[in-house]
Design a protein around this motif. Structure first.
Motif, PDB file in Angstrom:
ATOM      1  N   UNK A 156       0.605  -0.775  -0.299  1.00 21.40           N
ATOM      2  CA  UNK A 156       0.269  -0.051  -0.063  1.00 21.40           C
ATOM      3  C   UNK A 156       1.222   1.272   0.233  1.00 21.40           C
ATOM      4  N   UNK A 157       1.325   2.298  -1.606  1.00 25.17           N
ATOM      5  CA  UNK A 157       1.516   3.171  -0.842  1.00 25.17           C
ATOM      6  C   UNK A 157      -0.093   4.599  -0.418  1.00 25.17           C
ATOM      7  N   UNK A 158       0.444   5.400   0.470  1.00 30.91           N
ATOM      8  CA  UNK A 158      -0.481   6.347   1.197  1.00 30.91           C
ATOM      9  C   UNK A 158      -0.658   6.727   0.709  1.00 30.91           C
ATOM     10  N   UNK A 159       0.741   7.597  -0.042  1.00 27.73           N
ATOM     11  CA  UNK A 159      -0.011   9.100  -0.740  1.00 27.73           C
ATOM     12  C   UNK A 159      -0.165   8.893  -2.474  1.00 27.73           C
ATOM     13  N   UNK A 160       0.527   7.679  -2.743  1.00 25.95           N
ATOM     14  CA  UNK A 160      -0.405   7.694  -4.023  1.00 25.95           C
ATOM     15  C   UNK A 160      -1.637   7.071  -4.411  1.00 25.95           C
ATOM     16  N   UNK A 161      -1.740   6.739  -3.245  1.00 24.35           N
ATOM     17  CA  UNK A 161      -3.275   6.876  -3.198  1.00 24.35           C
ATOM     18  C   UNK A 161      -4.641   8.259  -2.645  1.00 24.35           C
ATOM     19  N   UNK A 162      -4.208   8.838  -1.814  1.00 24.73           N
ATOM     20  CA  UNK A 162      -4.426   9.644  -1.438  1.00 24.73           C
ATOM     21  C   UNK A 162      -4.590  10.721  -2.950  1.00 24.73           C
ATOM     22  N   UNK A 163      -3.741  11.028  -2.854  1.00 24.46           N
ATOM     23  CA  UNK A 163      -3.723  11.906  -4.473  1.00 24.46           C
ATOM     24  C   UNK A 163      -4.296  11.204  -6.055  1.00 24.46           C
ATOM     25  N   UNK A 167      -8.240  12.872  -6.864  1.00 19.78           N
ATOM     26  CA  UNK A 167      -8.164  13.433  -8.588  1.00 19.78           C
ATOM     27  C   UNK A 167      -9.581  12.253  -9.257  1.00 19.78           C
ATOM     28  N   UNK A 168      -9.857  11.799  -8.305  1.00 19.82           N
ATOM     29  CA  UNK A 168     -10.859  10.370  -8.882  1.00 19.82           C
ATOM     30  C   UNK A 168     -12.152  10.574  -7.852  1.00 19.82           C
ATOM     31  N   UNK A 169     -12.590  11.334  -6.812  1.00 14.27           N
ATOM     32  CA  UNK A 169     -13.709  12.607  -6.800  1.00 14.27           C
ATOM     33  C   UNK A 169     -13.572  13.428  -7.557  1.00 14.27           C
ATOM     34  N   UNK A 170     -12.657  14.228  -7.781  1.00 15.57           N
ATOM     35  CA  UNK A 170     -13.380  15.240  -8.964  1.00 15.57           C
ATOM     36  C   UNK A 170     -13.652  14.586  -9.804  1.00 15.57           C
ATOM     37  N   UNK A 171     -13.717  13.819 -10.231  1.00 19.08           N
ATOM     38  CA  UNK A 171     -13.800  13.502 -10.887  1.00 19.08           C
ATOM     39  C   UNK A 171     -15.421  12.683 -11.126  1.00 19.08           C
ATOM     40  N   UNK A 172     -15.978  11.955 -10.803  1.00 19.26           N
ATOM     41  CA  UNK A 172     -17.035  11.338  -9.686  1.00 19.26           C
ATOM     42  C   UNK A 172     -18.036  12.710  -9.745  1.00 19.26           C
ATOM     43  N   UNK A 173     -17.697  13.062  -8.524  1.00 20.04           N
ATOM     44  CA  UNK A 173     -18.740  13.782  -8.432  1.00 20.04           C
ATOM     45  C   UNK A 173     -18.638  15.789  -9.114  1.00 20.04           C
ATOM     46  N   UNK A 174     -17.887  16.243  -8.716  1.00 13.24           N
ATOM     47  CA  UNK A 174     -16.987  17.206  -9.599  1.00 13.24           C
ATOM     48  C   UNK A 174     -16.717  18.459  -8.181  1.00 13.24           C
ATOM     49  N   UNK A 175     -16.294  18.038  -7.165  1.00  8.13           N
ATOM     50  CA  UNK A 175     -16.365  18.998  -5.764  1.00  8.13           C
ATOM     51  C   UNK A 175     -14.549  18.875  -4.765  1.00  8.13           C
ATOM     52  N   UNK A 176     -14.074  20.297  -4.928  1.00  7.23           N
ATOM     53  CA  UNK A 176     -13.063  19.986  -4.402  1.00  7.23           C
ATOM     54  C   UNK A 176     -13.619  20.234  -3.192  1.00  7.23           C
ATOM     55  N   UNK A 177     -14.549  20.025  -2.302  1.00  7.07           N
ATOM     56  CA  UNK A 177     -14.547  19.677  -0.762  1.00  7.07           C
ATOM     57  C   UNK A 177     -15.225  18.984  -0.078  1.00  7.07           C
ATOM     58  N   UNK A 178     -14.304  17.964  -0.470  1.00  8.18           N
ATOM     59  CA  UNK A 178     -14.014  16.438   0.239  1.00  8.18           C
ATOM     60  C   UNK A 178     -12.155  16.771  -0.095  1.00  8.18           C
ATOM     61  N   UNK A 201     -21.227   7.593  -3.143  1.00  7.16           N
ATOM     62  CA  UNK A 201     -19.990   8.085  -4.111  1.00  7.16           C
ATOM     63  C   UNK A 201     -18.849   8.191  -4.001  1.00  7.16           C
ATOM     64  N   UNK A 202     -18.659   8.949  -2.987  1.00  6.88           N
ATOM     65  CA  UNK A 202     -17.419   9.609  -2.224  1.00  6.88           C
ATOM     66  C   UNK A 202     -17.048   8.067  -1.415  1.00  6.88           C
ATOM     67  N   UNK A 203     -17.538   7.699  -0.695  1.00  2.00           N
ATOM     68  CA  UNK A 203     -17.962   6.417  -0.049  1.00  2.00           C
ATOM     69  C   UNK A 203     -17.140   4.726  -0.888  1.00  2.00           C
ATOM     70  N   UNK A 204     -17.960   5.197  -2.076  1.00  3.19           N
ATOM     71  CA  UNK A 204     -17.499   4.196  -2.874  1.00  3.19           C
ATOM     72  C   UNK A 204     -16.319   4.216  -4.010  1.00  3.19           C
ATOM     73  N   UNK A 205     -15.428   5.653  -3.879  1.00  9.28           N
ATOM     74  CA  UNK A 205     -14.904   5.792  -5.009  1.00  9.28           C
ATOM     75  C   UNK A 205     -12.902   5.230  -3.688  1.00  9.28           C
ATOM     76  N   UNK A 206     -13.596   5.413  -2.440  1.00  8.72           N
ATOM     77  CA  UNK A 206     -12.197   5.049  -1.877  1.00  8.72           C
ATOM     78  C   UNK A 206     -12.597   4.147  -1.208  1.00  8.72           C
ATOM     79  N   UNK A 207     -13.667   3.216  -1.430  1.00 13.62           N
ATOM     80  CA  UNK A 207     -13.775   1.223  -1.147  1.00 13.62           C
ATOM     81  C   UNK A 207     -12.586   1.027  -2.936  1.00 13.62           C
ATOM     82  N   UNK A 208     -12.900   1.454  -3.740  1.00 12.75           N
ATOM     83  CA  UNK A 208     -12.193   1.412  -4.922  1.00 12.75           C
ATOM     84  C   UNK A 208     -11.072   1.320  -4.890  1.00 12.75           C
TER      85      UNK A 208
END
Length: 223
Positions: A156-163, A167-178, A201-208
């Motif tokens: 597990x690479x924590x920093x790569x996962x965070x980045x 990006x995936x959250x911005x693509x999926x739900x179009x917000x930077x408030x998360x 959707x944010x939770x689903x993306x995180x689990x993916x």
């Protein structure tokens, strides 16, 4: 500028939740009571299966203005003879085997009084969630306890996962408030979303994300 039309009163939210319950064919609306206080919906009453209980909760979450849902709905199986624990266990095993995304051979199911206990190991968090979703739908199930552990096959690479998640959250739900934070192999989501759909959707993306073993969701549903 906030207008009166934009304000969602508890009474209006209550009416909308009741209408949503009546609209959804998966729910028994006549058996469910709805109260609302400061945007928090409390569901009471009873249904004849865990799938209906879950569907009622989702109905409430879909309504605009709902800040949280307290689900006090009970599952009461019909009086006539229903499925035995053994039959539920067999049905659960088959449901997991039929889903090609779930490693059924690595999971174990036990049933007691209609309550399903799910144990085992998977490589991805979304597999854990998918397995539970399959079991919630089964007739005769009163509830599901998911004790499946996520054990990634890769480091597990924590920093790569965070980045990647940001990006995936911005693509999926179009917000930077998360905001995404990673603590070990646990993802922590904080911030504000506009709806329960965005929260889910944010939770689903995180689990993916590969290697994630746990997700702590601390999102607020707001405007």
């Amino acid at each position: 500028m906030t207008t009166a039309a934009a304000v969602r009163t508890d009474e209006r939210i209550q009416r909308d939740v009741l209408d949503e319950l009546a609209w959804d064919a998966q729910v028994q609306p006549n058996e469910i009571g709805v109260t609302v206080h400061e945007g928090v919906v409390t569901l009471t009453g009873w249904v004849d299966g865990y799938a209906r209980k879950w569907a009622a909760q989702r109905c409430a979450q879909r309504v605009r203005g709902v800040r949280a849902v307290a689900d006090d709905v009970e599952v009461r199986l019909p009086g006539e003879p229903g499925r035995t624990d053994a039959e539920i266990a067999v049905a659960a095993g088959r449901a997991l085997e039929w889903d090609s995304f779930v490693p059924a051979e690595r999971l174990d199911v036990t049933v007691a009084n209609g309550w399903v206990m799910l144990r085992g190991e998977v490589e991805f968090g979304w597999q854990r969630r998918t397995a539970e979703r399959e079991l919630r739908r089964l007739r005769g199930v009163r509830g599901v306890t998911n004790l499946v552990e996520v054990r990634p096959a890769t480091r597990f690479d924590s920093e790569r996962t965070r980045r990647d998640l940001q990006r995936a959250l911005r693509r999926g739900i179009g917000t930077e408030r998360v905001t995404v934070e990673v603590d070990g192999d646990t993802v922590v989501l904080t911030g504000v979303v506009r709806s329960w759909w965005e929260r889910d959707e944010a939770e689903r993306v995180a689990w993916s994300a590969e290697g994630v073993r746990a997700v702590r969701e601390r999102l607020l549903v707001g405007g």
